[in-house]
Write an enzyme that holds these catalytic residues in place. Structure first.
Site, PDB file in Angstrom:
ATOM      1  CE  LYS A 180     -28.627  14.535 -25.613  1.00 33.15           C
ATOM      2  NZ  LYS A 180     -28.042  14.410 -26.959  1.00 33.15           N
ATOM      3  CD  GLU A 255     -19.050   9.508 -13.130  1.00 34.49           C
ATOM      4  OE1 GLU A 255     -17.908   9.999 -13.091  1.00 34.49           O
ATOM      5  OE2 GLU A 255     -19.475   8.701 -12.288  1.00 34.49           O
ATOM      6  CB  CYS A 289     -13.481  12.825 -18.546  1.00 28.83           C
ATOM      7  SG  CYS A 289     -13.560  11.064 -18.275  1.00 28.83           S
ATOM      8  CD  GLU A 390     -12.745  18.668 -19.500  1.00 26.67           C
ATOM      9  OE1 GLU A 390     -13.852  19.194 -19.676  1.00 26.67           O
ATOM     10  OE2 GLU A 390     -12.593  17.484 -19.168  1.00 26.67           O
TER      11      GLU A 390
END
Ligand code: NAD
Length: 496
Positions: A180, A255, A289, A390
């Site tokens: 996906k 991750e 990231c 973040e």
């Protein structure tokens, strides 16, 4: 293969059990640099996702794919790599239009995607397994087998590359997949599956389901017919996937996000440290990231560093990815842009000093897209939201430290542990410090390079497991011990 012209809108489809399928509901896919519709994508249903899972389950259980030789699977991965290479410029253009990143970044992504398919085509041919010198006249050995049906869920920041990081090792190991892409960046995924459709995989081995994470991702993560989920995305969604996966205790690989420190000592090469400080956060518009979103600078050079940093940040030309003179591209979506602007407001409210940027760019036609100025905050403290969370945008904080111990303490004072860097010309100090940084991906006098050969993943809330290298292949494999008795005779434990 379908190609996109400037005026054309691609009609995307999902790929289930070797057939192209669509859905009643669709969503417009836009270029975030212009807000032009570049594609229309189906929003598949839960039921269609279950059909894809069943197709992958059947294709795995009938054994045809898992029993192919490593050479046969390697040949297919090479074919995929070669076909991406043949359409290189088209992939780069589409990735630029879909994600908003600058052309040069997309070129790097597609090159790395090709390298990833070739790497796993190579490594799957390496000698594998082990033997053990056990007692009892037994020959013991260990063999690796595919895990089974692997659910692969990826984010929007490196749409094709993150997909390759999962699809290549999963197929190399002999798994079947239900994949996906992110809902807002499915264009290069669709093109990859046009290639996958051509390379001769058995039906049901590779399935792609387009649409919403809360429906498709959730169905994959909960399904008892899926043996493993490999997910890249936010820590919050990762936590949900872990919960959903508990039903059948499926294997998970996560991750997740980061808030990575970039530590600059006074003895570092000054211009290099400024340069990588900028590169660490502003490449990908900070939507990476492993971004170096927290720069920690030693007090004796702090003022000079900040001055030079801001001067250089203000020279970054922000613009559409397809314009060759743009240094930094668009933010992927309006929602993401607004989320970043929200963090910037929070930073100001909580007392940080905004040195440059902090706003949307609208001049010279940029109002057509989602563009933000490179943003630099100073005078921040550890408790501030912009230091802890973040942001996933072009926003950096620059903090001061005085001693090595303080640098390490600040670097590690985070829930995350994805990446980190140290800049210093004292090799022993640099190594001493980087070894204390609790993160999985680190650099000395460098920031960001990624190698397909090397493991990628985080400590703490940045994830579980490792992508790339032999580590990723191992994640997509089960380990089986086989013990073979060399003298066939009754065990003699119970009376005759
Ligand atoms: P996201 O978590 O919102 O979405 C990632 C994927 O998960 C998408 O495909 C989405 O549709 C799907 N999803 C959403 N809800 C789901 C659910 N309930 N169940 C299953 N799947 C669901 O992340 P994003 O906004 O696309 O990407 C940004 C995040 O990804 C950042 O946090 C970034 O740090 C992280 N990221 C990490 C790495 C890494 O290697 N560690 C790499 C790239 C991005």
């Amino acid at each position: 293969m379908t190609t996109l012209t400037n005026t054309q809108v691609l009609e995307l489809k999902s790929y289930i059990n070797g057939k192209w399928v669509t859905a009643d509901n669709t969503v417009d896919i836009i270029n975030p640099a212009t807000q032009q519709v570049i594609a229309i994508a189906p929003r598949m249903t839960k039921n269609q996702t279950e059909q894809a899972i069943t197709a992958a389950r059947t294709a795995f259980d009938n054994g045809e794919w898992a029993k192919t030789t490593a050479q046969e699977r390697a040949a297919i991965l090479h074919k995929i790599a070669n076909k991406i290479e043949e359409s290189f410029e088209e992939f780069v253009t589409l990735e630029t239009m879909d994600n908003g990143k600058v052309y040069g970044e997309a070129e790097g992504d597609i090159q790395d995607t090709i390298a990833c398919f070739r790497y796993y085509a190579g490594i799957i041919l390496h000698p594998d397994g082990e033997t053990y010198p056990v007692p009892d006249d037994v020959q013991a050995m260990v063999v690796k087998e595919p895990v089974g049906v692997a659910g692969l869920i990826v984010p929007w920041n490196f749409p094709l590359l993150m997909s390759a990081w999962k699809i290549a090792p999963a197929l190399a190991a002999g798994n079947t997949i239900v994949y996906k892409p992110a809902e807002i960046t499915p264009v290069t995924a669709f093109k990859l599956f046009e290639i996958i459709d051509e390379v001769g995989l058995p039906e049901g081995v590779a399935n792609m389901v387009l649409g919403q994470g809360s429906i498709i991702g959730q169905t994959i993560s909960e399904s008892n017919d899926v043996d493993m989920v490999s997910f890249t995305g936010s820590t919050e969604v990762g936590r949900g996937i872990m919960r959903a996966a508990a039903g059948n205790l499926k294997k998970i690989s996560l991750e997740l996000g980061g808030k990575s420190p970039n530590i600059i000592f006074a003895d570092a090469d000054f211009e290099t440290a400024v340069d990588y400080g900028l590169f660490g956060i502003f490449v990908g518009s900070g939507q990476v990231c492993s971004s170096g979103s927290r720069i920690l600078v030693q007090d004796t050079i702090y003022d000079d560093y900040v001055k030079r940093y801001v001067e250089r940040a203000e020279k970054i030309k922000v613009g559409p990815g397809l314009a060759k003179d743009s240094h930094m591209g668009a933010i992927v979506s309006e929602a993401q842009m607004n989320s970043i602007l929200g963090y910037i407001e929070k930073g100001k409210e909580e007392g940080a000093t905004l040195l440059t940027g902090g706003h949307r760019l609208t001049e010279n036609g940029l109002d057509e897209g989602f563009f933000l100025a490179p943003t630099v905050f100073a005078d921040v403290t550890q408790d501030m939201t912009i230091v802890r969370e973040e942001i996933f945008g072009p926003v950096v904080t620059i903090q001061k430290f005085s001693t090595e111990e303080e640098a390490v303490r600040l670097a590690n004072d985070t829930d995350y542990g994805l990446a980190g860097a140290v800049f210093s010309n004292d090799g022993a100090k640099a190594l001493r410090v980087i070894k204390q940084v609790r993160a999985g991906i680190t650099w000395v006098n460098d920031y960001h390079p990624t190698y397909v050969e090397a493991p990628w993943g985080g400590y703490k809330q940045s994830g579980i497991g490792r992508s790339l290298g032999k580590y990723s292949l191992e994640e997509f494999q089960e380990v089986k011990q086989i013990n073979i008795r060399l003298n066939v005779a009754p065990v003699g434990w119970f009376p005759q």
